[in-house]
Design an enzyme around this catalytic site. Structure first.
Site, PDB file in Angstrom:
ATOM      1  N   ASN A  82      -5.202  -3.972 -10.675  1.00 42.00           N
ATOM      2  CA  ASN A  82      -6.043  -2.791 -10.795  1.00 42.00           C
ATOM      3  C   ASN A  82      -5.207  -1.603 -11.308  1.00 42.00           C
ATOM      4  O   ASN A  82      -4.084  -1.779 -11.774  1.00 42.00           O
ATOM      5  CB  ASN A  82      -6.700  -2.490  -9.443  1.00 42.00           C
ATOM      6  CG  ASN A  82      -8.096  -1.937  -9.585  1.00 42.00           C
ATOM      7  OD1 ASN A  82      -8.330  -1.021 -10.363  1.00 42.00           O
ATOM      8  ND2 ASN A  82      -9.030  -2.487  -8.820  1.00 42.00           N
ATOM      9  N   HIS A 112      19.477   1.295  -4.299  1.00 40.49           N
ATOM     10  CA  HIS A 112      20.735   2.019  -4.496  1.00 40.49           C
ATOM     11  C   HIS A 112      21.568   1.937  -3.219  1.00 40.49           C
ATOM     12  O   HIS A 112      21.025   1.837  -2.119  1.00 40.49           O
ATOM     13  CB  HIS A 112      20.465   3.496  -4.794  1.00 40.49           C
ATOM     14  CG  HIS A 112      19.694   3.746  -6.042  1.00 40.49           C
ATOM     15  ND1 HIS A 112      20.252   3.684  -7.289  1.00 40.49           N
ATOM     16  CD2 HIS A 112      18.390   4.072  -6.238  1.00 40.49           C
ATOM     17  CE1 HIS A 112      19.332   3.957  -8.197  1.00 40.49           C
ATOM     18  NE2 HIS A 112      18.194   4.192  -7.587  1.00 40.49           N
ATOM     19  N   ALA A 166      -4.035  -2.571   2.950  1.00 43.19           N
ATOM     20  CA  ALA A 166      -3.820  -1.320   2.225  1.00 43.19           C
ATOM     21  C   ALA A 166      -2.745  -0.457   2.879  1.00 43.19           C
ATOM     22  O   ALA A 166      -2.675  -0.347   4.108  1.00 43.19           O
ATOM     23  CB  ALA A 166      -5.132  -0.546   2.144  1.00 43.19           C
ATOM     24  N   ILE A 171       8.820  -5.206   3.756  1.00 44.21           N
ATOM     25  CA  ILE A 171      10.279  -5.280   3.705  1.00 44.21           C
ATOM     26  C   ILE A 171      10.809  -6.606   4.242  1.00 44.21           C
ATOM     27  O   ILE A 171      12.008  -6.867   4.157  1.00 44.21           O
ATOM     28  CB  ILE A 171      10.934  -4.111   4.468  1.00 44.21           C
ATOM     29  CG1 ILE A 171      10.546  -4.122   5.940  1.00 44.21           C
ATOM     30  CG2 ILE A 171      10.578  -2.783   3.820  1.00 44.21           C
ATOM     31  CD1 ILE A 171      11.295  -3.103   6.787  1.00 44.21           C
ATOM     32  N   LYS A 186       3.746  -6.344   8.911  1.00 37.90           N
ATOM     33  CA  LYS A 186       3.992  -7.474   9.812  1.00 37.90           C
ATOM     34  C   LYS A 186       2.823  -8.458   9.738  1.00 37.90           C
ATOM     35  O   LYS A 186       1.675  -8.041   9.533  1.00 37.90           O
ATOM     36  CB  LYS A 186       4.132  -6.986  11.256  1.00 37.90           C
ATOM     37  CG  LYS A 186       5.331  -6.085  11.486  1.00 37.90           C
ATOM     38  CD  LYS A 186       5.386  -5.616  12.926  1.00 37.90           C
ATOM     39  CE  LYS A 186       6.563  -4.681  13.146  1.00 37.90           C
ATOM     40  NZ  LYS A 186       6.610  -4.174  14.539  1.00 37.90           N
ATOM     41  N   ARG A 189      -2.311 -11.882  11.908  1.00 37.34           N
ATOM     42  CA  ARG A 189      -2.986 -13.101  12.392  1.00 37.34           C
ATOM     43  C   ARG A 189      -3.233 -14.029  11.223  1.00 37.34           C
ATOM     44  O   ARG A 189      -3.209 -13.630  10.052  1.00 37.34           O
ATOM     45  CB  ARG A 189      -4.317 -12.755  13.062  1.00 37.34           C
ATOM     46  CG  ARG A 189      -5.343 -12.110  12.132  1.00 37.34           C
ATOM     47  CD  ARG A 189      -6.683 -11.948  12.827  1.00 37.34           C
ATOM     48  NE  ARG A 189      -7.675 -11.267  12.000  1.00 37.34           N
ATOM     49  CZ  ARG A 189      -8.409 -11.851  11.064  1.00 37.34           C
ATOM     50  NH1 ARG A 189      -8.263 -13.155  10.812  1.00 37.34           N
ATOM     51  NH2 ARG A 189      -9.304 -11.157  10.366  1.00 37.34           N
TER      52      ARG A 189
END
Length: 201
Positions: A82, A112, A166, A171, A186, A189
């Protein structure tokens, strides 16, 4: 060792070197061209193949788009992105089949050093001062939906059939078949048949 080779070897590299700037420049110019064309222009989507590392036959970018290198990104079949897709593909990025991006998705396969002297004052033999970066790959498997305003950082592996909610910042790896969201993102489920929306038909 060339600067691009340093990227793939996991070493610090100079993002301002002419070698890398020349590679990026091609992608930047072609992204600009893509972004100026009407979405119904039949020449628009073919521009992607001029700078991308590889892509399937069926794909769509709403635009605008911005790739850093382009040639370091590999996308499978039936891809959809999108508005405002941003891909900093200093490290290689691999995207599977049937992957969907919502608006404002960013893939950030670069970083960096935290120590300022390492970030902006790494001197080469010729006295040139670099802006040092290092890069880790991103892997996104098949049948993944990444919703709006998500950032995916380098070194992440997103499994098959995953949905990223959203506004998430990814990470860490996300396993197959999970709904995941949050900052940091995270696994929340498993996605099951109870999530079906076929009744809406």
């Amino acid at each position: 060792m060339r600067e691009e080779e340093r990227i793939f070897a996991g070493k610090l590299f100079d993002a301002r070197s002419k070698e890398l700037r020349d590679i990026k420049h091609k992608a930047h110019i072609l992204c600009q061209k893509f972004n100026t064309l009407d979405e119904y222009d039949e020449n628009r989507l073919s521009i992607i193949k001029e700078f991308i590392g590889g892509i399937g036959e069926k794909y769509y970018f709403q635009g605008p788009i911005q790739f850093n290198y382009g040639v370091h990104t590999y996308i499978g079949e039936n891809f959809f992105a999108n508005f405002n897709t941003t891909i900093l593909d200093d490290g290689r990025i691999y995207i599977g089949d049937n992957v969907m991006f919502g608006p404002n998705v960013s893939l950030m396969a670069t970083s960096h050093p935290l120590i300022p002297e390492e970030r902006v004052a790494m001197k080469y033999k010729d006295g040139h001062v670099s802006m040092s970066e290092y890069a880790e790959e991103i892997h996104i498997e098949n049948n993944v939906w990444i919703a709006c305003n998500v950032v995916v950082c380098g070194g992440v592996h997103i499994g098959n059939n995953v949905v990223i909610g959203a506004g998430s910042v990814v990470i860490k790896d996300i396993p197959d078949n999970y709904l995941a969201y949050g900052n940091p993102c995270k696994p929340i489920r498993l996605i099951t048949e109870k999530d079906s929306k076929l009744d809406l038909l």
